[in-house]
Design a protein around this motif. Structure first.
Motif, PDB file in Angstrom:
ATOM      1  N   PHE A  52     -17.276  36.517 -44.522  1.00 53.65           N
ATOM      2  CA  PHE A  52     -16.506  35.493 -45.195  1.00 53.65           C
ATOM      3  C   PHE A  52     -16.892  35.604 -46.780  1.00 53.65           C
ATOM      4  O   PHE A  52     -16.051  35.298 -47.501  1.00 53.65           O
ATOM      5  N   PHE A  53     -17.983  35.540 -47.151  1.00 59.73           N
ATOM      6  CA  PHE A  53     -18.488  35.826 -48.498  1.00 59.73           C
ATOM      7  C   PHE A  53     -18.941  37.313 -48.791  1.00 59.73           C
ATOM      8  O   PHE A  53     -19.129  38.211 -47.963  1.00 59.73           O
ATOM      9  N   ASP A  54     -18.680  37.739 -49.985  1.00 58.79           N
ATOM     10  CA  ASP A  54     -18.749  39.209 -50.463  1.00 58.79           C
ATOM     11  C   ASP A  54     -20.449  39.579 -50.315  1.00 58.79           C
ATOM     12  O   ASP A  54     -20.884  40.613 -50.316  1.00 58.79           O
ATOM     13  N   ASP A  55     -21.353  38.336 -50.805  1.00 59.43           N
ATOM     14  CA  ASP A  55     -22.703  38.538 -50.763  1.00 59.43           C
ATOM     15  C   ASP A  55     -23.359  37.114 -50.675  1.00 59.43           C
ATOM     16  O   ASP A  55     -22.810  36.079 -50.698  1.00 59.43           O
ATOM     17  N   HIS A  56     -24.684  37.001 -50.054  1.00 61.57           N
ATOM     18  CA  HIS A  56     -25.413  35.875 -50.176  1.00 61.57           C
ATOM     19  C   HIS A  56     -25.650  35.019 -51.119  1.00 61.57           C
ATOM     20  O   HIS A  56     -26.273  33.968 -51.184  1.00 61.57           O
ATOM     21  N   LYS A  57     -25.292  35.472 -52.459  1.00 62.25           N
ATOM     22  CA  LYS A  57     -25.538  34.926 -53.824  1.00 62.25           C
ATOM     23  C   LYS A  57     -24.618  34.268 -54.538  1.00 62.25           C
ATOM     24  O   LYS A  57     -24.358  33.958 -55.695  1.00 62.25           O
ATOM     25  N   GLN A  58     -23.508  33.661 -53.629  1.00 59.33           N
ATOM     26  CA  GLN A  58     -22.324  32.978 -54.288  1.00 59.33           C
ATOM     27  C   GLN A  58     -22.721  31.587 -54.879  1.00 59.33           C
ATOM     28  O   GLN A  58     -23.588  31.061 -54.041  1.00 59.33           O
ATOM     29  N   PRO A  59     -22.054  31.323 -55.889  1.00 60.12           N
ATOM     30  CA  PRO A  59     -22.609  29.749 -56.271  1.00 60.12           C
ATOM     31  C   PRO A  59     -22.042  28.758 -55.356  1.00 60.12           C
ATOM     32  O   PRO A  59     -21.124  28.914 -54.628  1.00 60.12           O
ATOM     33  N   TYR A  60     -22.840  27.880 -55.600  1.00 61.90           N
ATOM     34  CA  TYR A  60     -22.430  26.624 -54.688  1.00 61.90           C
ATOM     35  C   TYR A  60     -21.011  26.140 -54.771  1.00 61.90           C
ATOM     36  O   TYR A  60     -20.396  25.401 -53.753  1.00 61.90           O
ATOM     37  N   HIS A  61     -20.616  26.036 -56.059  1.00 55.63           N
ATOM     38  CA  HIS A  61     -19.057  25.451 -56.392  1.00 55.63           C
ATOM     39  C   HIS A  61     -18.049  26.194 -55.480  1.00 55.63           C
ATOM     40  O   HIS A  61     -17.140  25.671 -55.030  1.00 55.63           O
ATOM     41  N   LEU A  62     -18.316  27.679 -54.963  1.00 58.06           N
ATOM     42  CA  LEU A  62     -17.572  28.385 -54.477  1.00 58.06           C
ATOM     43  C   LEU A  62     -17.472  27.770 -52.768  1.00 58.06           C
ATOM     44  O   LEU A  62     -16.598  27.648 -52.159  1.00 58.06           O
ATOM     45  N   THR A  63     -18.710  27.898 -52.395  1.00 53.88           N
ATOM     46  CA  THR A  63     -18.933  27.449 -50.864  1.00 53.88           C
ATOM     47  C   THR A  63     -18.386  25.728 -50.831  1.00 53.88           C
ATOM     48  O   THR A  63     -17.655  25.653 -49.952  1.00 53.88           O
ATOM     49  N   ASN A  64     -18.586  25.080 -51.708  1.00 51.54           N
ATOM     50  CA  ASN A  64     -18.226  23.711 -51.835  1.00 51.54           C
ATOM     51  C   ASN A  64     -16.453  23.648 -51.723  1.00 51.54           C
ATOM     52  O   ASN A  64     -15.859  22.747 -50.891  1.00 51.54           O
ATOM     53  N   TRP A  65     -15.884  24.502 -52.497  1.00 54.80           N
ATOM     54  CA  TRP A  65     -14.572  24.577 -52.455  1.00 54.80           C
ATOM     55  C   TRP A  65     -14.071  24.844 -51.064  1.00 54.80           C
ATOM     56  O   TRP A  65     -12.960  24.290 -50.563  1.00 54.80           O
ATOM     57  N   PHE A  66     -14.458  25.943 -50.552  1.00 54.69           N
ATOM     58  CA  PHE A  66     -14.171  26.337 -49.017  1.00 54.69           C
ATOM     59  C   PHE A  66     -14.492  25.022 -48.093  1.00 54.69           C
ATOM     60  O   PHE A  66     -13.577  24.725 -47.320  1.00 54.69           O
ATOM     61  N   ILE A  67     -15.444  24.289 -48.298  1.00 52.71           N
ATOM     62  CA  ILE A  67     -15.780  23.263 -47.358  1.00 52.71           C
ATOM     63  C   ILE A  67     -14.678  22.166 -47.524  1.00 52.71           C
ATOM     64  O   ILE A  67     -14.015  21.634 -46.575  1.00 52.71           O
TER      65      ILE A  67
END
Length: 127
Positions: A52-67
């Motif tokens: 789903f993500f390109d690596d485990h270091k993606q910022p919170y704002h990207l994860t929050n956007w998907f949620i």
């Protein structure tokens, strides 16, 4: 029951070297396209096949956007998936500090594990 599938989104905030577009905007637009297809086809469930993500270091704002996007745009908000090697820390099963695990903890994505998932069929039988 309709089930949608996708995999290898490789969501990330930075643009790969050979891309000329704004990669994060392109990923978001493509994800909206996925949601539009799910809604148009009446999909009840989405299966995410890893990375789903390109690596485990993606910022919170990207994860929050998907949620936020999944919870507000998809009528059925039931996504199941597995972690791909890019979702993991150093390709291990240590997931506690990853964007993927945040999707799981937010109950936006339900991680598939060893125990099979049984989906109810519209006519009452299990699939």
């Amino acid at each position: 029951m309709r089930i949608g599938f996708f995999g290898d989104l490789h969501a990330k905030i930075t643009t790969p070297r050979c891309r000329t577009d704004k990669y994060d905007e392109t990923i978001k637009r493509k994800f909206y396209d996925i949601i539009d297809i799910l809604n148009a086809e009446g999909c009840d469930i989405l299966i995410e096949a890893g990375d789903f993500f390109d690596d485990h270091k993606q910022p919170y704002h990207l994860t929050n956007w998907f949620i936020e996007t999944l919870k507000s745009c998809w009528a059925c908000a039931r996504m199941y998936g597995v972690a791909g090697q890019h979702d993991m820390v150093n390709h291990t099963l240590k997931m506690d500090n990853t964007p993927f695990q945040t999707l799981v903890n937010s109950e936006t994505l339900f991680m598939l594990r060893e125990v099979p998932v049984v989906f109810p069929h519209p006519n009452g039988k299990e699939v």
